[in-house]
Scaffold this motif. Structure first.
Motif, PDB file in Angstrom:
ATOM      1  N   GLU A   7       0.851  -1.197   0.000  1.00 42.66           N
ATOM      2  CA  GLU A   7       0.000   0.000   0.000  1.00 42.66           C
ATOM      3  C   GLU A   7       0.880   1.237   0.000  1.00 42.66           C
ATOM      4  OE1 GLU A   7      -3.097   0.198   2.970  1.00 42.66           O
ATOM      5  OE2 GLU A   7      -2.967  -1.984   3.222  1.00 42.66           O
ATOM      6  N   ASN A   9       0.654   5.668  -0.109  1.00 39.68           N
ATOM      7  CA  ASN A   9      -0.074   6.937  -0.064  1.00 39.68           C
ATOM      8  C   ASN A   9       0.919   8.041  -0.380  1.00 39.68           C
ATOM      9  OD1 ASN A   9      -2.900   6.415   0.989  1.00 39.68           O
ATOM     10  ND2 ASN A   9      -1.644   5.261   2.423  1.00 39.68           N
ATOM     11  N   SER A  43      -5.544   5.241  -7.349  1.00 41.34           N
ATOM     12  CA  SER A  43      -6.806   5.962  -7.148  1.00 41.34           C
ATOM     13  C   SER A  43      -6.992   7.019  -8.234  1.00 41.34           C
ATOM     14  CB  SER A  43      -6.816   6.613  -5.767  1.00 41.34           C
ATOM     15  OG  SER A  43      -5.789   7.586  -5.679  1.00 41.34           O
ATOM     16  N   ASP A  45      -7.456  10.079  -7.955  1.00 44.50           N
ATOM     17  CA  ASP A  45      -6.703  11.313  -7.695  1.00 44.50           C
ATOM     18  C   ASP A  45      -5.186  11.094  -7.732  1.00 44.50           C
ATOM     19  OD1 ASP A  45      -6.187  10.008  -5.292  1.00 44.50           O
ATOM     20  OD2 ASP A  45      -7.159  11.527  -4.035  1.00 44.50           O
ATOM     21  N   HIS A  46      -4.755   9.879  -8.008  1.00 41.80           N
ATOM     22  CA  HIS A  46      -3.333   9.501  -8.128  1.00 41.80           C
ATOM     23  C   HIS A  46      -2.535   9.730  -6.839  1.00 41.80           C
ATOM     24  CE1 HIS A  46      -2.750   8.780 -12.620  1.00 41.80           C
ATOM     25  NE2 HIS A  46      -4.056   8.833 -12.390  1.00 41.80           N
ATOM     26  N   ARG A  48      -3.114   7.498  -4.053  1.00 38.48           N
ATOM     27  CA  ARG A  48      -3.089   6.211  -3.346  1.00 38.48           C
ATOM     28  C   ARG A  48      -2.877   5.113  -4.365  1.00 38.48           C
ATOM     29  NH1 ARG A  48      -7.085   9.085  -1.637  1.00 38.48           N
ATOM     30  NH2 ARG A  48      -8.692   7.950  -2.756  1.00 38.48           N
TER      31      ARG A  48
END
Length: 82
Positions: A7, A9, A43, A45-46, A48
């Motif tokens: 993952e 962020n 995601s 919005d780039h 995540r």
């Protein structure tokens, strides 16, 4: 081989060039540790991203991420549900 999830962020949206630069640094490490990248999801919005790999264990993926200088938040073993 286990399915390992990484993952990520990001503070700012990631461009295609940003993601390619990390993939280019990561590729030799994946080969050296006999790890296979399966897929990545980013995601809208780039900011995540989730990446899926096949590897012997999660610690191997943590090591690869550090060696490649790739930012990550969590690495965990998962199962594919279809």
């Amino acid at each position: 081989m286990a399915r390992i999830v990484v993952e990520r962020n990001f503070e700012t949206p990631q461009s295609d060039a940003d993601m390619k630069a990390v993939a280019d640094r990561e590729r030799p490490c994946l080969a050296a540790y006999q790890v296979t990248w399966k897929r990545s999801l980013i995601s809208a919005d780039h900011k995540r991203m989730v990446c899926e790999y096949e590897a012997s264990d999660a610690e191997t993926l943590r090591r690869i991420q550090r060696e490649a200088g790739a930012q990550f938040d969590r690495v965990w073993v998962g199962e594919v549900i279809e």
